[in-house]
Design a protein around this motif. Structure first.
Motif, PDB file in Angstrom:
ATOM      1  N   UNK A   1       0.832  -1.204   0.000  1.00  0.00           N
ATOM      2  CA  UNK A   1       0.000   0.000   0.000  1.00  0.00           C
ATOM      3  C   UNK A   1       0.863   1.249   0.000  1.00  0.00           C
ATOM      4  N   UNK A   2       0.502   2.230  -0.793  1.00  0.00           N
ATOM      5  CA  UNK A   2       1.116   3.545  -0.747  1.00  0.00           C
ATOM      6  C   UNK A   2       0.100   4.441  -0.053  1.00  0.00           C
ATOM      7  N   UNK A   3       0.340   4.703   1.231  1.00  0.00           N
ATOM      8  CA  UNK A   3      -0.738   5.130   2.130  1.00  0.00           C
ATOM      9  C   UNK A   3      -0.974   6.630   2.226  1.00  0.00           C
ATOM     10  N   UNK A   4       0.042   7.445   1.906  1.00  0.00           N
ATOM     11  CA  UNK A   4      -0.141   8.880   2.054  1.00  0.00           C
ATOM     12  C   UNK A   4       0.596   9.649   0.974  1.00  0.00           C
ATOM     13  N   UNK A   5       0.065  10.782   0.572  1.00  0.00           N
ATOM     14  CA  UNK A   5       0.645  11.570  -0.511  1.00  0.00           C
ATOM     15  C   UNK A   5       1.893  12.314  -0.050  1.00  0.00           C
ATOM     16  N   UNK A   6       2.872  12.440  -0.966  1.00  0.00           N
ATOM     17  CA  UNK A   6       4.109  13.133  -0.647  1.00  0.00           C
ATOM     18  C   UNK A   6       3.926  14.588  -0.293  1.00  0.00           C
ATOM     19  N   UNK A   7       2.877  15.201  -0.795  1.00  0.00           N
ATOM     20  CA  UNK A   7       2.625  16.607  -0.504  1.00  0.00           C
ATOM     21  C   UNK A   7       2.367  16.853   0.977  1.00  0.00           C
ATOM     22  N   UNK A   8       2.048  15.815   1.739  1.00  0.00           N
ATOM     23  CA  UNK A   8       1.762  15.974   3.164  1.00  0.00           C
ATOM     24  C   UNK A   8       3.016  16.272   3.978  1.00  0.00           C
ATOM     25  N   UNK A   9       4.176  15.774   3.523  1.00  0.00           N
ATOM     26  CA  UNK A   9       5.400  15.937   4.308  1.00  0.00           C
ATOM     27  C   UNK A   9       6.574  16.454   3.485  1.00  0.00           C
ATOM     28  N   UNK A  10       6.504  16.360   2.181  1.00  0.00           N
ATOM     29  CA  UNK A  10       7.626  16.730   1.337  1.00  0.00           C
ATOM     30  C   UNK A  10       8.612  15.586   1.190  1.00  0.00           C
ATOM     31  N   UNK A  11       9.662  15.820   0.431  1.00  0.00           N
ATOM     32  CA  UNK A  11      10.680  14.807   0.176  1.00  0.00           C
ATOM     33  C   UNK A  11      11.664  14.734   1.328  1.00  0.00           C
ATOM     34  N   UNK A  12      11.992  13.527   1.744  1.00  0.00           N
ATOM     35  CA  UNK A  12      12.977  13.330   2.802  1.00  0.00           C
ATOM     36  C   UNK A  12      14.354  13.765   2.331  1.00  0.00           C
ATOM     37  N   UNK A  13      15.250  14.141   3.248  1.00  0.00           N
ATOM     38  CA  UNK A  13      16.606  14.506   2.849  1.00  0.00           C
ATOM     39  C   UNK A  13      17.279  13.400   2.058  1.00  0.00           C
ATOM     40  N   UNK A  14      18.235  13.763   1.233  1.00  0.00           N
ATOM     41  CA  UNK A  14      18.912  12.792   0.387  1.00  0.00           C
ATOM     42  C   UNK A  14      19.597  11.723   1.219  1.00  0.00           C
ATOM     43  N   UNK A  15      19.613  10.465   0.730  1.00  0.00           N
ATOM     44  CA  UNK A  15      20.286   9.393   1.460  1.00  0.00           C
ATOM     45  C   UNK A  15      21.778   9.649   1.583  1.00  0.00           C
ATOM     46  N   UNK A  16      22.363   9.069   2.644  1.00  0.00           N
ATOM     47  CA  UNK A  16      23.787   9.246   2.865  1.00  0.00           C
ATOM     48  C   UNK A  16      24.619   8.475   1.869  1.00  0.00           C
ATOM     49  N   UNK A  17      24.070   7.373   1.343  1.00  0.00           N
ATOM     50  CA  UNK A  17      24.806   6.529   0.405  1.00  0.00           C
ATOM     51  C   UNK A  17      24.159   6.599  -0.962  1.00  0.00           C
ATOM     52  N   UNK A  18      24.861   6.034  -1.945  1.00  0.00           N
ATOM     53  CA  UNK A  18      24.319   6.000  -3.309  1.00  0.00           C
ATOM     54  C   UNK A  18      23.085   5.134  -3.350  1.00  0.00           C
ATOM     55  N   UNK A  19      22.097   5.470  -4.162  1.00  0.00           N
ATOM     56  CA  UNK A  19      20.871   4.662  -4.252  1.00  0.00           C
ATOM     57  C   UNK A  19      21.123   3.280  -4.786  1.00  0.00           C
ATOM     58  N   UNK A  20      20.349   2.307  -4.233  1.00  0.00           N
ATOM     59  CA  UNK A  20      20.431   0.949  -4.743  1.00  0.00           C
ATOM     60  C   UNK A  20      19.789   0.871  -6.118  1.00  0.00           C
ATOM     61  N   UNK A  21      20.200  -0.086  -6.902  1.00  0.00           N
ATOM     62  CA  UNK A  21      19.536  -0.340  -8.172  1.00  0.00           C
ATOM     63  C   UNK A  21      18.460  -1.368  -7.976  1.00  0.00           C
TER      64      UNK A  21
END
Length: 380
Positions: A359-379
């Motif tokens: 389930x994708x339970x809540x819209x991103x507009x409610x909190x905004x984007x989280x700070x960038x991850x400390x490590x490179x994104x996984x593929x």
């Protein structure tokens, strides 16, 4: 109201009449369940019904709603082979909590209280405020300090009064429960009131209908207070008892590693919460619940289903939020927890991979984007 089912305490059997404003067991102060085991309608009979969760009328404890905002019937979309997402952030208040809030508001309207109170870290409070506005019921929502400003704006826009509590979610719940004991007050508790669970269970009824009368191998759900998981468990049992599914899917419960009291109990094979489980800050504020009142029920439901508990780190949450956004789905940080758990889990990869819905339970507009991850994104 006389035709509606009574509530009862699952621990000591104490019964609470339908017309009572009591919000918990009068003996042990625990959450209540509903004396209600419906028989869902067969798949073919659903064609042409109203396009909301009220299409499952046989499975709901209230009928002929007057406060509906058309909630439910959210899309199911593929994320990758065998894994789909249900877009419950496309609800009227942009959160799956609308499924339970509409049942609580409908019940409150029929009981006629002087006021409604609720406690929330944001999404549930927004839903309760919206549906109380629809029902023209005065509403006060207690929130912990630090609640998203965007969620507070949404709550007040619906006309509810906001009370900010200088503490965490547990302290906030304590204040709300004190207010709930005042005469003429309806406590719209998504945790203690079982009507909320009978609203959230429509999530699974919709999956069953959209998948042509079947369910995936695994239902992956985020767990804080466990309202979606327990609702899912109710729906699975209803469908199985009616012979509408041939097997029960496993329930995979997801918690943030920073606040994972249920996962910790699970790892120890315990039937209830452990003492002193650590809790720290997390981006997944909606499931940051150190002591869920229905902990024993949650653990029992996961165990009975053959499921398990998964935890996700803060960086995994950040990566998952960005990954979904890159796929066109902007979801708040709590709402991405299940995708964060599934996208790297061996059970959902390679030959013999299990099918699942997140389930994708809540819209991103409610909190905004989280700070960038400390490590490179996984593929993926």
């Amino acid at each position: 109201m006389t035709a509606s089912p009574d509530r009862y305490c699952p621990d000591d059997g104490t019964r609470v009449p339908t017309g009572s404003l009591a919000w918990c067991c009068p003996v042990c102060a625990g959450p209540l369940d509903l004396d209600f085991m419906p028989t869902p309608a067969p798949l073919k009979s659903l064609a042409g019904r109203v396009g909301s969760l009220w299409r499952y009328a046989e499975s709901l404890p209230l009928h002929d709603p007057s406060v509906s905002l058309g909630e439910g019937r959210t899309p199911l979309v593929a994320l990758r082979e065998g894994i789909s997402a249900k877009l419950d952030f496309l609800m009227p208040t942009l959160s799956f909590k609308d499924r339970g809030a509409v049942l609580l508001a409908e019940l409150a309207l029929r009981l006629g209280p002087r006021r409604v109170v609720a406690d929330s870290s944001g999404n549930a409070g927004t839903s309760i405020a919206a549906y109380c506005a629809r029902a023209r019921l005065p509403c006060t929502v207690h929130v912990p300090r630090g609640t998203s400003a965007k969620k507070l704006e949404q709550i007040t826009a619906h006309g509810a009064r906001v009370e900010v509590v200088p503490g965490d979610r547990e302290a906030t719940a304590g204040v709300a429960r004190g207010a709930a004991d005042e005469p003429g007050t309806f406590y719209a508790s998504r945790v203690h009131n079982p009507y909320f669970l009978h609203g959230t269970k429509t999530y699974v009824h919709e999956l069953w209908e959209d998948m042509g009368g079947r369910l995936p191998d695994v239902l992956v759900v985020p767990v804080g207070n466990g309202t979606l998981l327990l609702g899912a468990s109710l729906a699975v049992e209803e469908l199985y008892a009616a012979g509408l599914i041939g097997r029960r899917p496993a329930l995979y419960a997801v918690q943030a590693a920073a606040v994972a009291p249920l996962a910790a109990a699970w790892q120890e094979g315990a039937d209830d919460l452990l003492q002193g489980a650590p809790a720290g800050p997390t981006l997944a504020e909606g499931i940051a619940v150190p002591r869920p009142p229905r902990a024993r029920q949650i653990l029992r439901a996961v165990r009975a289903s053959g499921g398990t508990f998964l935890t996700v780190t803060e960086d995994q949450i950040r990566h998952a939020q960005r990954d979904l956004a890159a796929r066109g789905l902007y979801v708040e940080s709590t709402g991405v927890a299940c995708w964060a758990a599934v996208r790297e889990h061996d059970a959902f990869r390679g030959e013999g991979a299990r099918t699942a819905v997140v389930p994708l339970c809540g819209a991103g507009l409610k909190t905004g984007m989280a700070p960038a991850p400390a490590s490179a994104p996984e593929t993926d």
